[in-house]
Design an enzyme around this catalytic site. Structure first.
Site, PDB file in Angstrom:
ATOM      1  N   LYS A  56       0.808  -1.220   0.000  1.00 54.77           N
ATOM      2  CA  LYS A  56       0.000   0.000   0.000  1.00 54.77           C
ATOM      3  C   LYS A  56       0.841   1.270   0.000  1.00 54.77           C
ATOM      4  O   LYS A  56       2.034   1.251   0.282  1.00 54.77           O
ATOM      5  CB  LYS A  56      -1.011  -0.035   1.151  1.00 54.77           C
ATOM      6  CG  LYS A  56      -2.206  -0.929   0.786  1.00 54.77           C
ATOM      7  CD  LYS A  56      -3.348  -0.845   1.736  1.00 54.77           C
ATOM      8  CE  LYS A  56      -4.487  -1.753   1.246  1.00 54.77           C
ATOM      9  NZ  LYS A  56      -5.580  -1.856   2.225  1.00 54.77           N
ATOM     10  N   ARG A  78      -3.932  -9.678   5.186  1.00 54.57           N
ATOM     11  CA  ARG A  78      -4.276  -9.801   3.759  1.00 54.57           C
ATOM     12  C   ARG A  78      -3.050  -9.419   2.939  1.00 54.57           C
ATOM     13  O   ARG A  78      -2.521  -8.321   3.120  1.00 54.57           O
ATOM     14  CB  ARG A  78      -5.469  -8.883   3.463  1.00 54.57           C
ATOM     15  CG  ARG A  78      -6.028  -8.989   2.060  1.00 54.57           C
ATOM     16  CD  ARG A  78      -7.278  -8.108   1.921  1.00 54.57           C
ATOM     17  NE  ARG A  78      -7.829  -8.144   0.581  1.00 54.57           N
ATOM     18  CZ  ARG A  78      -7.412  -7.368  -0.415  1.00 54.57           C
ATOM     19  NH1 ARG A  78      -6.472  -6.481  -0.216  1.00 54.57           N
ATOM     20  NH2 ARG A  78      -7.959  -7.471  -1.607  1.00 54.57           N
TER      21      ARG A  78
END
Ligand code: 8Y4
Length: 291
Positions: A236, A270
């Site tokens: 991210k 995740r």
């Protein structure tokens, strides 16, 4: 006095999550592998989406130790094209059915906010709903309750298309916690038991890099919500913001952040890079267990 009706939580102390006909052991941290089933991720060379290619990726992630495969047919990336519910169902159902048949131990998660997709995915074998809109869409709460599978409730400020324009919080940890606590209460009120709920602060969903860093630093406070904690930090933009690396250079950063999350109590991570993430969370779990 001995209570007459105690419910035996079993050997895992109630930390065995029932995901349809499959079980997830949450006595140790687990990895959820990401499987995006959009034509840009799994084209077979032409315009067609390849179920075989998606299944091969699922097999690889399960082989590397992913306990869960998160199947998503709608991109939540800012600027992504809108997809109809029928198109989303057409993408995810054949892949879920193929994974269900090929990987009998793996829990299949459906990444969706749409009741119609939840129904079709659970009918095809999904055992967990991963909803970035925390069952906020019309009928989603009722549908999830009826389907009887666990749900991950994620926080997002705004909508995917516009959420990164000007995120604002006075106290990001408190506000994200309050949102999740309210969604947990809404679920309990609608008849979804707490044992079927997971929570996720939603890293990158309407948050600046500074907000994401503060959230991760305060992650241990989310344990007060009394639901297993899921986090998505893999590749991210906060990693890019700190290290200056493009998305393909964020593996080591992703591993560092997964470790910090598990250290503070995250139960599920995740991730795109399952093998390295499994190594990190297992080691982290071993250190935690030694105390
Ligand atoms: C590179 C690759 C950079 C991917 C960013 C991204 C989460 C999630 C997503 C999460 C839960 C993403 C569906 C965004 N993130 N579900 N979904 N938690 N529960 N971005 O953090 O991976 S998609």
């Amino acid at each position: 006095m001995t209570p007459v009706t105690t419910i035996d939580p079993g050997p895992a102390g109630g930390r065995l999550l029932e995901c349809g006909d499959r079980r997830l052991d949450l006595t140790r941290p687990q990895v959820m592998g990401i499987l995006n089933v959009t034509p840009d991720s799994f084209s077979d060379g032409g315009d067609f989406f390849s179920v075989d290619a998606a299944l091969a990726q699922a097999r690889r992630m399960a082989g590397e130790g992913a306990a869960i495969i998160d199947v998503g047919g709608e991109s939540t990336r800012p600027g992504a094209a809108a997809v109809t519910a029928a198109e989303e169902v057409a993408r995810v159902v054949p892949v879920i059915a193929a994974i269900r048949a090929a990987l009998p131990e793996t829990v299949i998660s459906i990444d969706t906010s749409r009741p119609a997709v939840m129904r079709a995915a659970v009918a095809a074998g999904a055992g967990l709903i991963n909803d970035v809109r925390a069952l906020g869409e019309p009928d989603a709460l009722e549908t999830a309750r009826e389907l009887g599978v666990p749900v991950c409730l994620m926080h997002m400020q705004g909508e995917p298309r516009t959420m990164q324009r000007a995120p604002h919080y006075d106290d990001v940890v408190r506000e994200v916690m309050e949102f999740l606590a309210a969604r947990v209460e809404a679920c309990l009120g609608a008849g979804l038991p707490r044992a079927r709920l997971l929570v996720d602060p939603g890293f990158g969903f309407g948050k600046t890099a500074a907000h994401n860093l503060r959230l991760l630093r305060g992650l241990d406070r989310f344990r007060a919500l009394d639901c297993p904690l899921l986090v998505g930090l893999s590749r991210k933009s906060l990693i890019g913001a700190v290290l200056g690396h493009p998305v393909e250079g964020r593996l080591y950063g992703s591993i560092a952040l997964a470790t910090l999350a598990v250290w503070q109590g995250a139960s599920i991570v995740r991730a795109h890079d399952v093998g390295p993430t499994v190594d990190a969370v297992r080691l982290c779990g071993a250190v935690k267990e030694s105390g």
